[in-house]
Enzyme design. Structure first.
Site, PDB file in Angstrom:
ATOM      1  N   ASP A  51      -0.220   5.151   0.733  1.00  0.00           N
ATOM      2  CA  ASP A  51      -0.493   6.149   1.779  1.00  0.00           C
ATOM      3  C   ASP A  51      -0.336   5.505   3.151  1.00  0.00           C
ATOM      4  O   ASP A  51      -0.988   4.508   3.444  1.00  0.00           O
ATOM      5  CB  ASP A  51      -1.938   6.681   1.660  1.00  0.00           C
ATOM      6  N   ASP A  84       0.858  -1.165   0.000  1.00  0.00           N
ATOM      7  CA  ASP A  84       0.000   0.000   0.000  1.00  0.00           C
ATOM      8  C   ASP A  84       0.915   1.243   0.000  1.00  0.00           C
ATOM      9  O   ASP A  84       2.102   1.142   0.333  1.00  0.00           O
ATOM     10  CB  ASP A  84      -0.863  -0.066   1.274  1.00  0.00           C
TER      11      ASP A  84
HETATM   12 MG   LIG Z   1      -2.825   3.216   3.365  1.00  0.00          MG
END
Ligand SMILES: [Mg+2]
Length: 410
Positions: free
Chosen positions: A15, A13
């Site tokens: 962010d 992932d």
């Molecule tokens: Mg995230």
């Protein structure tokens, strides 16, 4: 155990894992460069649909983690797959989009005709993602189209977006406004829903991947839905308080993504049992903590076990509806590997499972550690009676020892 060696494929992932807003998380770019240098496959999956895969790859390269557009899967990519699977005769259909350039580019790539303003009345599709230029008018046009029968598609439903200065409203907040205004549930493309991980699986082939993310509700649940293991990093949206009340538990908990490269004991945190008591007593003794009534607390004690050895422990008491976290100890040889965080997380989960949300502790020498866990110091004259009268507060610890508190989410 070095996770970077244990797996060949990594689904990361972005962010809260690689960056927060425009700022790279320390050591994250070096970590992914190192994975790529050792011929590991690294895919980036992000529920953020604001930027195109090419723009995300450029941002990664600028931070020192070179990637190609094909290594990046955004929720706009996943929304494209969802639309291809569910909507017949896509080309030329009229669509209204709330979202950034990345989402608009992906939807145009499908051959949809994107309209603006009042022309939304003609839309048969409404596609919604993160939009930092959101206005009331955009919500109004989307609401009218959905209420008139347009198919409502959400890139993702993340409530928040981790930014450099804290959490901002995420796409889920915009989707919630439209759900409230229309009473219609959207089809969702991003994690934890399958379209996103189906794109990742197609690109990886059949080999399993370690999913690394900062959210339980998207990254960990998405990994579980795909049948892949997951690692939660604590550099983004999820702290130990959130983890305590989460509906799922990751396979690994990492301080940050660079821990993939370190040789760490990744323990199993489990409830303590009678046979653990001698080891617990040794851990408490070595930590300079009173063993006292450890036997009575065994049902409210967790241990961290790795390689058949118990390396750390934590316990709690419940007093008039609040909890006192106590007896947090890590064996002398096992310190500095994050085991304290694992047992505190396990104890907080036990406390939450008991229906208690208010947690206190007193510490003589670990204020910094508990602050990193999410506790904050509270004045002694504001303590609930049960805690204020507890022998650990009144006798066992000096009156100068800070008392700390954490409130678990409901
Ligand atoms: Mg995230």
């Amino acid at each position: 155990m070095i996770l970077a060696q244990a797996f060949s494929n990594f689904v990361l992932d972005l962010d809260g894992v690689l960056w927060r807003g425009e700022r790279a998380i320390p050591n994250a770019p070096e970590t992914v460069s190192s994975l790529r240098d050792s011929s590991k496959t690294v895919l980036y999956v992000t529920n953020n649909s604001g930027a195109s895969p090419a723009a995300v790859a450029e941002k990664l390269a600028a931070m020192g983690a070179p990637a190609g557009a094909n290594d990046v899967i955004t929720s706009a990519t996943a929304a494209s797959l969802l639309i291809e699977r569910t909507i017949p005769a896509i080309r030329g259909r009229v669509a209204y989009v709330i979202g950034g350039p990345g989402l608009i580019e992906a939807m145009e790539g499908l051959g949809l005709r994107i309209v603006e303003g009042k022309d939304a009345d003609d839309a048969s599709l409404v596609i919604v993602g993160i939009d930092k230029k959101l206005t009331y008018d955009k919500l109004r046009h989307a609401t009218r189209a959905i209420r008139a029968g347009a198919t409502f598609i959400a890139t993702n439903t993340d409530p928040t977006l981790p930014a450099a200065d804290g959490l901002w409203p995420g796409a889920g907040a915009i989707v919630a406004a439209l759900r409230t205004a229309t009473g219609v549930e959207p089809l969702v493309a991003g994690k934890p829903h399958m379209p996103m991980l189906d794109v990742a699986r197609e690109r990886l082939g059949s080999a399993p991947a370690l999913v690394v993310g900062d959210r339980v509700d998207t990254d960990v649940l998405g990994a579980q839905a795909a049948g892949w293991p997951s690692a939660l990093v604590l550099t983004g949206a999820t702290g130990l308080a959130d983890l305590a009340v989460a509906t799922a538990w990751p396979d690994f908990i990492l301080r940050d993504v660079s821990m993939l490269l370190r040789d760490l004991p990744h323990p199993l945190v489990r409830p303590a049992a009678g046979p653990d008591l001698p080891t617990i007593a040794t851990l408490l003794h070595d930590g300079g903590l009173p063993a006292g009534s450890a036997r009575e607390r065994v049902g409210r004690t967790v241990v961290a076990e790795f390689d058949r050895s118990v390396l750390a422990t934590a316990a709690w008491e419940v007093l008039d509806g609040v909890a006192l976290l106590r007896s947090v100890a890590v064996g002398p040889k096992a310190r500095g590997f994050g085991l304290g965080v694992h047992v505190v997380a396990g104890a907080l989960k036990g406390i939450a499972n008991a229906g208690v949300r208010d947690v206190y502790l007193v510490t003589t020498d670990a204020e910094g550690f508990f602050k990193r866990c999410g506790f904050h110091v509270v004045p002694r004259d504001e303590l609930p009676d049960g805690v204020a009268r507890h022998p650990q507060i009144t006798r066992e610890c000096p009156s100068s020892a800070p008392v700390m508190r954490m409130e678990l989410p409901q």
